[in-house]
Design an enzyme around this catalytic site. Structure first.
Site, mmCIF file in Angstrom:
data_model
loop_
_atom_site.group_PDB
_atom_site.id
_atom_site.type_symbol
_atom_site.label_atom_id
_atom_site.label_comp_id
_atom_site.label_asym_id
_atom_site.label_seq_id
_atom_site.Cartn_x
_atom_site.Cartn_y
_atom_site.Cartn_z
ATOM 1 N N LYS A 295 32.760 48.403 38.135
ATOM 2 C CA LYS A 295 32.909 49.067 38.943
ATOM 3 C C LYS A 295 31.970 50.372 38.980
ATOM 4 C CE LYS A 295 37.113 47.024 39.814
ATOM 5 N NZ LYS A 295 38.292 46.769 38.561
ATOM 6 N N ASP B 176 42.483 52.877 30.314
ATOM 7 C CA ASP B 176 41.624 51.933 31.110
ATOM 8 C C ASP B 176 40.955 52.800 32.048
ATOM 9 O OD1 ASP B 176 40.854 50.374 33.241
ATOM 10 O OD2 ASP B 176 42.648 49.299 33.559
ATOM 11 N N TRP C 101 47.505 47.542 37.861
ATOM 12 C CA TRP C 101 46.775 47.361 36.705
ATOM 13 C C TRP C 101 47.439 47.756 35.489
ATOM 14 C CZ3 TRP C 101 43.475 43.572 37.551
ATOM 15 C CH2 TRP C 101 42.655 43.578 38.452
#
Ligand SMILES: *Cc1c(COP(=O)(O)O)cnc(C)c1O
Length: 357
Positions: free
Chosen positions: A191, A167, A100
């Site tokens: 999530k 993030d 990511w």
């Protein structure tokens, strides 16, 4: 309905009360006689939901004045681009801790210079780099607080001499954070705070307006700040489910209480991984994630991987296959994953050892 223990990495398990309230609103939203997905997003009833959602974010994370909370589309993946487009004038620093982070770096390259300040790529991202120095001439420094795929996590809010961008897709609301240490926090909801389809952004307003490039309207944070995330039609249903999920977090005692339970759940599972001779953890111990627990078969039991997968499946375990870049297993034990599910997985590992060890 069949009983399962859902360890999916995202989308993932949601709190039952949030699901039930959402089903009810799908049928009859606030006694309007319409579904929540049929009402106008400009209606009073809907505006109340947006306001409640924002207030819950502010309350649960103790967000100080000067920050705005936005609900956008496009996923965390779009934020890789938003961040760079809105904030990167000359040079940005990135901590390269996984796929990511690499994707975030790739997007930023189109807008300016990117500097890899620290990286764990040499060991397949199994640890969090330490001892790095953040240059003071950066427009911002970007971190991924929880590396969903590798099961590593930055457990503390770091001190940063420049604007810190994070993030937090997979660990937002899992522990108390000091928002004032961050300039911008973003993530996909799917999530830890809701279903797929809504992206949260917490942004300190004064960081905007510093770049010289033209920013398209929809990609400009200012647009969404000015219109309270209603410049265009917001993802109404995901926002509704997110609001209900946050109400559940609050009813359970808030983020501090989540953190306590999350630590207990993670400890149960890591303890078993370390004790059980058939398994071993993949992440450096001090960096082990409280959210995504990654493990593989111990070397002498490597050929048993498929057997354990089948064995655990029979016992109701869902979503424990590790990401293809790591292999083995990954149990995602986000806020809504009940302690009973973690206990069931631990028992499953113990039983497997009895039969095969
Ligand atoms: C899942 C994930 C993403 C991607 O999120 P999307 O909403 O699917 O774009 C980004 N960063 C991290 C840390 C993730 O876990």
């Amino acid at each position: 309905m069949k009983t399962v223990h859902n360890f999916n990495a995202g989308p993932c398990v949601l709190p039952k009360p949030a699901l039930e309230a959402s089903i009810k609103a799908l049928k009859n939203f606030k006694e309007t006689g319409m579904s929540v997905i049929e009402v106008s997003h400009r209606s009073k009833e809907w505006e109340e939901v947006m306001e409640e959602c924002r207030s819950l974010w502010i309350e649960l994370l103790n967000i100080p004045k000067g920050y705005k909370v936005l609900f956008l589309g496009g996923g965390a993946s779009s934020q890789f681009l938003y961040v760079a487009m809105n904030l990167l004038e000359k040079k940005a620093g990135y901590l390269e801790t996984g796929v990511w982070a690499k994707k975030a770096i790739k997007e930023a390259k189109g807008f300016g210079e990117t500097l890899i300040v620290g990286s764990s790529a040499d060991k397949n991202f199994t640890f969090i780099p330490k001892g790095y120095t953040i240059p003071t001439d950066l427009d911002y420094f970007h971190i991924t607080t929880n590396n969903t795929i590798y099961g590593t996590e930055i457990h503390e809010d770091i001190d940063c001499p420049v604007n810190l961008v994070a993030d937090m897709s997979s660990d937002i609301m899992s522990r108390p954070i000091d928002i004032s240490k961050y300039a911008l926090i973003y993530g996909g909801a799917q999530k830890n705070v809701g279903p797929a389809g809504v992206t949260f952004v917490i942004i300190r307003e004064d960081i905007l307006g510093k770049v010289t490039r033209y920013i398209p309207t929809m990609l400009n944070y200012k647009t969404h700040i000015e219109k309270d995330s209603m410049f265009n039609t917001p993802p109404v249903f995901p926002v509704f489910v997110m609001t209900e999920t946050l109400k559940w977090v609050k009813s359970r005692g808030g983020v501090e209480a989540m953190y306590k339970v999350n630590k207990e759940k993670a400890e149960l599972l890591y303890k078993e991984i370390d004790r059980n001779k058939m398994f071993k953890g993949t992440a450096a111990k001090e960096d082990r994630s409280l959210m995504n627990v990654c493990f593989v078969m111990a070397d002498e039991y490597k050929e048993k991987e498929a057997d354990f997968m089948a064995f655990s499946k029979e016992r109701g375990m869902v979503g424990i296959k590790g990401h293809r870049s790591v292999g083995g297993f990954r149990a995602s034990i986000y806020n809504s994953c009940p302690t009973e599910s973690v206990k069931a997985l631990v028992e499953c590992m113990q039983e497997f050892e009895k039969h095969n060890g």
